[in-house]
Write an enzyme that holds these catalytic residues in place. Structure first.
Site, PDB file in Angstrom:
ATOM      1  N   ASP A 182       3.516 -33.096   2.246  1.00  0.00           N
ATOM      2  CA  ASP A 182       4.992 -33.119   2.340  1.00  0.00           C
ATOM      3  C   ASP A 182       5.597 -32.760   0.982  1.00  0.00           C
ATOM      4  O   ASP A 182       6.278 -33.567   0.364  1.00  0.00           O
ATOM      5  CB  ASP A 182       5.489 -34.502   2.816  1.00  0.00           C
ATOM      6  N   ASP A 225       2.510 -33.233  -4.462  1.00  0.00           N
ATOM      7  CA  ASP A 225       1.838 -32.446  -3.412  1.00  0.00           C
ATOM      8  C   ASP A 225       1.686 -30.998  -3.883  1.00  0.00           C
ATOM      9  O   ASP A 225       0.656 -30.359  -3.619  1.00  0.00           O
ATOM     10  CB  ASP A 225       2.686 -32.400  -2.136  1.00  0.00           C
ATOM     11  N   ASN A 260       8.554 -36.798   2.170  1.00  0.00           N
ATOM     12  CA  ASN A 260       9.427 -36.752   0.989  1.00  0.00           C
ATOM     13  C   ASN A 260      10.783 -36.146   1.330  1.00  0.00           C
ATOM     14  O   ASN A 260      11.803 -36.504   0.734  1.00  0.00           O
ATOM     15  CB  ASN A 260       8.780 -35.922  -0.123  1.00  0.00           C
ATOM     16  N   THR A 284      -1.721 -35.946   2.080  1.00  0.00           N
ATOM     17  CA  THR A 284      -0.949 -36.441   0.931  1.00  0.00           C
ATOM     18  C   THR A 284       0.488 -36.790   1.326  1.00  0.00           C
ATOM     19  O   THR A 284       1.363 -36.871   0.480  1.00  0.00           O
ATOM     20  CB  THR A 284      -0.953 -35.408  -0.220  1.00  0.00           C
ATOM     21  N   PHE A 306       4.631 -45.633  -0.235  1.00  0.00           N
ATOM     22  CA  PHE A 306       5.532 -44.776   0.560  1.00  0.00           C
ATOM     23  C   PHE A 306       4.856 -44.126   1.780  1.00  0.00           C
ATOM     24  O   PHE A 306       5.366 -44.234   2.903  1.00  0.00           O
ATOM     25  CB  PHE A 306       6.133 -43.691  -0.352  1.00  0.00           C
ATOM     26  N   ASN A 307       3.728 -43.429   1.583  1.00  0.00           N
ATOM     27  CA  ASN A 307       3.154 -42.652   2.703  1.00  0.00           C
ATOM     28  C   ASN A 307       2.770 -43.545   3.883  1.00  0.00           C
ATOM     29  O   ASN A 307       2.913 -43.144   5.046  1.00  0.00           O
ATOM     30  CB  ASN A 307       1.908 -41.878   2.239  1.00  0.00           C
ATOM     31  N   HIS A 325       0.018 -38.680  -8.066  1.00  0.00           N
ATOM     32  CA  HIS A 325      -0.652 -39.359  -6.944  1.00  0.00           C
ATOM     33  C   HIS A 325      -1.522 -38.420  -6.110  1.00  0.00           C
ATOM     34  O   HIS A 325      -2.721 -38.617  -5.955  1.00  0.00           O
ATOM     35  CB  HIS A 325       0.400 -39.957  -6.000  1.00  0.00           C
ATOM     36  N   ASP A 326      -0.859 -37.389  -5.535  1.00  0.00           N
ATOM     37  CA  ASP A 326      -1.540 -36.564  -4.533  1.00  0.00           C
ATOM     38  C   ASP A 326      -2.666 -35.724  -5.131  1.00  0.00           C
ATOM     39  O   ASP A 326      -3.607 -35.343  -4.421  1.00  0.00           O
ATOM     40  CB  ASP A 326      -0.513 -35.638  -3.862  1.00  0.00           C
TER      41      ASP A 326
HETATM   42  C1  BDR Z   1       3.392 -40.730  -2.453  1.00  0.00           C
HETATM   43  O1  BDR Z   1       4.748 -40.689  -2.025  1.00  0.00           O
HETATM   44  C2  BDR Z   1       5.298 -39.419  -2.255  1.00  0.00           C
HETATM   45  O2  BDR Z   1       6.593 -39.528  -2.787  1.00  0.00           O
HETATM   46  C3  BDR Z   1       4.347 -38.694  -3.174  1.00  0.00           C
HETATM   47  O3  BDR Z   1       4.349 -37.305  -2.873  1.00  0.00           O
HETATM   48  C4  BDR Z   1       3.021 -39.331  -2.860  1.00  0.00           C
HETATM   49  O4  BDR Z   1       2.371 -38.700  -1.778  1.00  0.00           O
HETATM   50  C5  BDR Z   1       3.274 -41.774  -3.544  1.00  0.00           C
HETATM   51  O5  BDR Z   1       3.612 -43.024  -3.038  1.00  0.00           O
HETATM   52 CA    CA Z   2       3.102 -36.544  -0.935  1.00  0.00          CA
END
Ligand code: BDR
Ligand code: CA
Length: 322
Positions: free
Chosen positions: A9, A14, A36, A120, A161-162, A235-236
């Site tokens: 996303d 990403d 996102n 991701t 979040f994800n 993160h991703d």
């Molecule tokens: C995740 O949330 C998104 O905002 C980032 O792309 C990442 O995948 C981190 O919590």
């Molecule tokens: Ca992401």
């Protein structure tokens, strides 16, 4: 060579993850998911990234616009109104494909025989694909995900979040019997970038490095303003790095469950590693010496330690190679 589909996303992190994946993995396609930002925006962003790196041969298949049962929550406070604010990239010249992401995953697994997945974003497309084809799990070698946390969350005190965006989909994926490799926040916080990294990217000074510079300039600033941290986490990128070079991540097998009910904990990844209690520091062993493990068998390899220096060498060498 293993064959991959990356579900994402984009999203600043990403986008950088895609840049790494497209260089090192046999990427049969990219699928996009509302997360996102809306599905239209993240799909445009994926096409833009492929255009910047000259890989418009990789097909992009848009998927779910919103989670299985709840409304989509997006993250403009981190990723801007477009989902990838910062770099000035022209409107892409290529179009997304018409087959839905979930159907593309099913068809590709049937055609290729066996595939690996990297996710991701929220897990809606993967869960929908598993729903479409009950035999899909047997054709997926492993799933690398960025999601969850062994420690604290980011979207709520408990949830990342994800997973928070679509907990029901995450539950489906984690319980499908497919080998899981989880890059949670406890790991991805080790992939930390700050202003000094912007200088490195300026120094590399090619088209892809300057694109990454503009991405990180925006992302670092928004993390500073919104989360009060002095930089940003890639993160991703960790999930792709694990697929590219497994030696970069030390993992521990755990049973991971997704909390669907909790008033304060919905979307939490509850990570059970009580079977390792005798390996934990002394204070955790108090009263535990004779206790027996009564939890479920591990279903997931959970990343706990990132080889930070090698991770960044891989990333910057890759950016240089474009
Ligand atoms: C995740 O949330 C998104 O905002 C980032 O792309 C990442 O995948 C981190 O919590
Ligand atoms: Ca992401």
């Amino acid at each position: 060579m293993k064959k991959y589909i990356m579900d994402c996303d984009p999203g600043h992190d990403d986008a950088i993850a895609l840049i790494l994946a497209a260089r090192h993995l046999d990427l049969l396609g990219i699928t996009t998911v509302g997360g996102n930002q809306t599905i239209e925006k993240v799909t445009t962003n994926a096409l833009k990234v492929l255009e910047v790196i000259g890989r418009t041969d990789i097909p992009v298949h848009p998927g779910s616009q919103h989670p299985w049962i709840q409304k989509l929550e997006t993250a403009p406070q981190f990723h801007g109104a477009s989902g990838m604010d910062g770099p000035q990239v022209p409107v892409p010249t290529t179009q997304p494909r018409s087959t839905h992401a979930a159907q593309f995953i099913v068809d590709t697994a049937n055609r290729a025989g066996r595939i690996s997945l990297i996710a991701t974003g929220p897990l809606t497309n993967l869960a929908t694909a598993l729903q479409l084809d009950p035999m899909l799990a047997d054709k997926v070698e492993e799933i690398f995900i960025m999601g969850g946390s062994v420690t604290f969350g980011n979207w709520t005190p408990a949830a990342e979040f994800n997973i928070y965006v679509d907990p029901e989909a995450a539950y489906k994926v984690f319980n499908a019997g497919i080998p899981m490799r989880m890059c949670g926040l406890n790991l991805t916080r080790q992939a930390f970038v700050a202003d000094k990294d912007l200088e490195i990217l300026k120094g590399i000074n090619n088209r892809v490095a300057l694109f990454c510079h503009d991405l990180l300039r925006f992302f670092i600033d928004s993390c500073r303003k919104t989360a009060y941290i002095p930089g940003a986490n890639l993160h991703d990128v960790c999930a792709v790095a694990w697929a590219v070079d497994p030696a970069l991540i030390k993992a521990v097998d755990m049973h991971v469950q997704i909390e669907l009910q909790g008033k304060y904990t919905r979307g939490m990844t509850v990570c059970d590693y009580r079977h390792l209690r005798n390996e934990l520091p002394r204070q955790d062993m108090v009263h535990e010496a004779t206790a027996r493990f009564r939890g479920e068998q591990p279903n997931c390899a959970v990343g706990v330690e990132l080889a930070v220096e090698s991770f960044f060498s891989l990333l910057y060498d890759t950016i240089k190679s474009y």
